[in-house]
Design a protein around this motif. Structure first.
Motif, PDB file in Angstrom:
ATOM      1  N   ASN A   1      16.570   0.438  -7.349  1.00 45.32           N
ATOM      2  CA  ASN A   1      17.568   1.341  -6.767  1.00 45.32           C
ATOM      3  C   ASN A   1      16.916   2.378  -5.863  1.00 45.32           C
ATOM      4  OD1 ASN A   1      19.703   0.047  -8.029  1.00 45.32           O
ATOM      5  ND2 ASN A   1      19.640   1.391  -9.833  1.00 45.32           N
ATOM      6  N   ARG A   2      15.804   2.933  -6.290  1.00 44.71           N
ATOM      7  CA  ARG A   2      15.135   3.951  -5.481  1.00 44.71           C
ATOM      8  C   ARG A   2      14.551   3.347  -4.202  1.00 44.71           C
ATOM      9  NH1 ARG A   2      12.086   8.276  -9.509  1.00 44.71           N
ATOM     10  NH2 ARG A   2      13.958   8.819 -10.724  1.00 44.71           N
ATOM     11  N   VAL A   3      14.008   2.149  -4.319  1.00 47.62           N
ATOM     12  CA  VAL A   3      13.461   1.501  -3.133  1.00 47.62           C
ATOM     13  C   VAL A   3      14.560   1.219  -2.113  1.00 47.62           C
ATOM     14  CG1 VAL A   3      12.434  -0.656  -2.279  1.00 47.62           C
ATOM     15  CG2 VAL A   3      11.445   0.516  -4.260  1.00 47.62           C
ATOM     16  N   LEU A   4      15.700   0.732  -2.587  1.00 49.78           N
ATOM     17  CA  LEU A   4      16.774   0.370  -1.675  1.00 49.78           C
ATOM     18  C   LEU A   4      17.478   1.588  -1.075  1.00 49.78           C
ATOM     19  CD1 LEU A   4      18.351  -2.715  -3.504  1.00 49.78           C
ATOM     20  CD2 LEU A   4      16.749  -2.680  -1.589  1.00 49.78           C
TER      21      LEU A   4
ATOM     22  N   LYS B   1       0.828  -1.208   0.000  1.00 53.77           N
ATOM     23  CA  LYS B   1       0.000   0.000   0.000  1.00 53.77           C
ATOM     24  C   LYS B   1       0.860   1.256   0.000  1.00 53.77           C
ATOM     25  CE  LYS B   1      -3.702   2.323   2.578  1.00 53.77           C
ATOM     26  NZ  LYS B   1      -4.621   2.240   3.741  1.00 53.77           N
ATOM     27  N   THR B   2       1.923   1.241   0.786  1.00 58.01           N
ATOM     28  CA  THR B   2       2.836   2.387   0.812  1.00 58.01           C
ATOM     29  C   THR B   2       3.473   2.603  -0.558  1.00 58.01           C
ATOM     30  OG1 THR B   2       3.322   1.960   3.149  1.00 58.01           O
ATOM     31  CG2 THR B   2       4.866   3.363   1.947  1.00 58.01           C
ATOM     32  N   LEU B   3       3.942   1.530  -1.183  1.00 60.24           N
ATOM     33  CA  LEU B   3       4.543   1.640  -2.520  1.00 60.24           C
ATOM     34  C   LEU B   3       3.517   2.100  -3.546  1.00 60.24           C
ATOM     35  CD1 LEU B   3       6.673  -1.649  -2.564  1.00 60.24           C
ATOM     36  CD2 LEU B   3       7.525   0.688  -2.257  1.00 60.24           C
ATOM     37  N   PHE B   4       2.291   1.621  -3.428  1.00 58.53           N
ATOM     38  CA  PHE B   4       1.202   1.988  -4.338  1.00 58.53           C
ATOM     39  C   PHE B   4       0.987   3.503  -4.337  1.00 58.53           C
ATOM     40  CE2 PHE B   4      -3.289   2.527  -5.476  1.00 58.53           C
ATOM     41  CZ  PHE B   4      -3.479   1.607  -6.503  1.00 58.53           C
TER      42      PHE B   4
ATOM     43  N   TYR C   1      11.321  -8.649  -8.067  1.00 52.59           N
ATOM     44  CA  TYR C   1      10.014  -9.316  -8.048  1.00 52.59           C
ATOM     45  C   TYR C   1       9.233  -8.971  -6.790  1.00 52.59           C
ATOM     46  CZ  TYR C   1       6.350 -12.747  -8.024  1.00 52.59           C
ATOM     47  OH  TYR C   1       5.113 -13.334  -7.982  1.00 52.59           O
ATOM     48  N   ASN C   2       9.889  -8.926  -5.666  1.00 52.30           N
ATOM     49  CA  ASN C   2       9.160  -8.768  -4.417  1.00 52.30           C
ATOM     50  C   ASN C   2       8.639  -7.354  -4.200  1.00 52.30           C
ATOM     51  OD1 ASN C   2       9.159 -11.445  -3.450  1.00 52.30           O
ATOM     52  ND2 ASN C   2      11.315 -11.254  -2.921  1.00 52.30           N
ATOM     53  N   ILE C   3       9.225  -6.363  -4.831  1.00 52.40           N
ATOM     54  CA  ILE C   3       8.604  -5.033  -4.856  1.00 52.40           C
ATOM     55  C   ILE C   3       7.249  -5.146  -5.554  1.00 52.40           C
ATOM     56  CG2 ILE C   3       8.756  -2.737  -5.907  1.00 52.40           C
ATOM     57  CD1 ILE C   3      11.814  -2.942  -5.485  1.00 52.40           C
TER      58      ILE C   3
END
Length: 598
Positions: A396-399, A311-314, A419-421
């Motif tokens: 890269n941005r997520v990490l 949800k946060t990533l969404f 994949y897990n993102i």
């Protein structure tokens, strides 16, 4: 193209199913029912033989029109009597024999595209009742259908265990409620209510054959009585049949009793198929096994946390190139995760669909180009008019976000980050299926607030208007129950504008753009009708502003009814002849499908 993971999952399911049907050594914990298999095989063969015999008698040169129709009626009756067994034991052949009279496109995803002319009973029925019979088409349909049934009979090798029987019965109960009573496979004669009575007869036969398994004869008696009561109510006029009352009073009662039967038999299931092994009502989030529609069948550890992370990533704009777009930019929660526009911007040609109930599909995007929600995320990321990124850049941005990096580590052990993102976002979308609308609560018996107009609207939707032959209950999308293997695409002839005098077909070629298959021009995936009261405008191009316009389009017969010439329209009618009262009722029913919360 379909994702590799989707194909792998399908292969796994096939292997599991083959094992469950008796290939290899039997596990001791599952009770064999060899005697039952012999009895049901005899019934199976008998009905197949009688269907074959009657098809053999349809001779265009030696029989009258009246006799041909009589023989067809008999053959169709025995086909429906064998349906509960055939549809379970030989799904692909059953699907072919019961398919609509439209061409089939196979193998696009594997670059082995084949165009198949339809066979089966619907093809025979439609041709047999034409004023001018196409003798070549009819003869072929009869011969191929008969020969396919002969082949099925010759290869009958049923090996059934107790859980197979339960699955078989549950499938048929749901098939009757979602397809049988809608006229899905009786396009000319509209005798689907009578045919549902036939299929119920076979359910009773199956139960009686297995009488020795019951510890409680009372449960057996109650179940047979419930079936017989349903049969009595099915003896009714097709257009005015009360489908709401039937599902509420009969289907759900049968499902509850079936759960009691499996407890009585002490049945242990090896796994779940699409229908939950413990479903007791058709309209519930617990009725369908959500994991069946996911690539990651076992990836449910820490699921609540993964949904929250998704949800946060969404809602995070940092996943797009210019930090100006998130999934939630187009999928706005207050609009049932749509955006209220014809298209998001001038560079896009398609309307933003809701993601509520999106999980219950086998293909994604309007042209069905992705085979999973995880795969759909990639399409959004790479689209130049959306995120305009690569998945490596998203990773890269997520990490670089310390909180995200910690969650990737804790939830996914730092494995398969790319994949897990996507899995986290997909897990959030898979949670957006509440089944808490006014309609759901009423048909489950939790409320008694539906008006007579709203009930009429549901009954018209499921019957006379034939909406439910494409928008299948309970999700009201194009994924076909009870097996939920296929998500259908249709060509309904959506116009480019509201001009009904000089109507022109929308220029969007839909599925055709993927593989250039001419027979797929203007085909689009059937969306859910749930929450549609708040997801205007409608159709893939947003051409219609309100539900009244949508109903008028269908009532006229789709594009063909507007004068748009085409060869492949899939709507099962020329026009609906709905009254103003019925149209208003349809709209009223549709509004009851708005969730209380998203």
């Amino acid at each position: 193209m379909k994702d590799i993971l989707r194909r792998a999952k399908a292969y796994l399911r096939v292997c599991l199913l083959l094992l469950s049907i008796g290939c290899g050594k039997e596990e001791k914990k599952y009770v064999s029912v060899d005697n039952f298999s012999a009895e049901i095989s005899a019934l199976y063969n008998d009905y197949l033989a009688k269907a074959i015999s009657n098809l053999d008698k349809i001779d265009l040169e030696k029989t009258t029109s009246s006799d041909r129709k009589k023989y067809y009626g008999n053959a169709r009756k025995y086909f429906k009597l064998v349906e509960p067994i055939l549809s379970y034991s030989d799904k692909n052949n059953y699907k072919s024999l019961n398919a609509p009279n439209i061409i089939q496109v196979k193998g696009e995803d594997t670059q082995d595209t084949r165009i198949l002319n339809p066979i089966g009973f619907q093809v025979i029925e439609e041709n047999l009742y034409e004023e001018q019979i196409d003798t070549v088409t009819l003869t072929r349909a009869v011969n191929v259908t008969r020969d396919r049934l002969k082949l099925i009979k010759e290869n009958n090798n049923l090996k059934l265990k107790d859980y197979h029987i339960i699955w078989m019965l549950r499938d048929q109960i749901v098939r009757i409620a979602t397809a049988g009573i809608t006229g899905f496979d009786s396009p000319v004669l509209s005798q689907s209510l009578l045919e549902s009575i036939y299929t119920y007869n076979t359910i009773i036969d199956i139960i009686k054959m297995n009488e020795g398994r019951f510890q409680s004869k009372g449960i057996m008696k109650d179940f047979i009585g419930a079936i017989q009561n349903a049969q009595k109510d099915l003896d009714y006029d097709f257009d005015t049949f009360d489908r709401f009352g039937f599902i509420k009073n009969h289907t759900d009662k049968q499902l509850k009793l079936l759960v009691e039967i499996q407890k009585d038999w002490k049945v242990t299931f090896p796994f779940e198929m699409a229908l939950s092994n413990t479903m007791t009502t058709l309209f519930s989030k617990d009725a369908l096994n959500i994991d069946y529609f996911s690539d990651q069948l076992s990836d449910t550890t820490k699921l609540a946390e993964k949904v929250a992370f998704g949800k946060t990533l969404f809602n995070d704009k940092s996943l797009s190139k210019d930090y100006n777009m998130a999934c939630a930019t187009c999928h706005i929660k207050d609009l049932a995760f749509t955006d209220g526009r014809k298209t998001f911007d001038a560079n896009q040609t398609r309307n933003t669909p809701t993601v509520t109930y999106a999980a219950y599909q086998q293909s994604f995007f309007m042209d069905a180009r992705s085979g999973s929600l995880e795969g759909q995320v990639v399409g959004v990321v790479k689209n130049h008019n959306e995120f305009n990124m690569s998945m490596d850049s998203v990773v890269n941005r997520v990490l670089k976000n310390d909180s995200y990096k910690k969650q990737i580590s804790e939830l996914y052990n730092d494995e398969k980050v790319n994949y897990n993102i996507r899995h986290a976002i997909a897990s959030y979308i898979r949670s957006l299926n509440t089944f808490n609308s006014k309609f759901d609560k009423n048909i489950r018996g939790e409320e008694n607030t539906l008006t007579e107009e709203e009930k009429l609207g549901f009954n018209v939707f499921m019957g006379k208007a034939m909406c439910a032959t494409c928008h299948f209950a309970p999700v009201f999308n194009g994924t076909v129950p009870p097996n939920y293997v296929d998500t259908e695409l249709e060509f309904i002839g959506v116009p480019a504008s509201k001009d009904t005098v000089n109507a022109k077909l929308s220029a969007d070629l839909g599925r055709y753009e993927l593989f250039k298959t001419p027979e797929r021009k203007h085909f689009f995936k059937t969306p859910t009708v749930r929450n549609s009261a708040v997801t205007a405008p409608y159709m893939h191009n947003g051409v219609y502003s309100n539900l009244k316009e949508v109903m008028d389009f269908y009532n006229k017969g789709g594009g063909a009814g507007l004068g748009i010439e085409n060869d492949y329209q899939t709507l099962p009618f020329d026009n609906l002849n709905l009254s103003e009262k019925e149209i208003n009722a349809l709209i009223a029913f549709t509004k009851t499908l708005t969730d209380a919360e998203y």
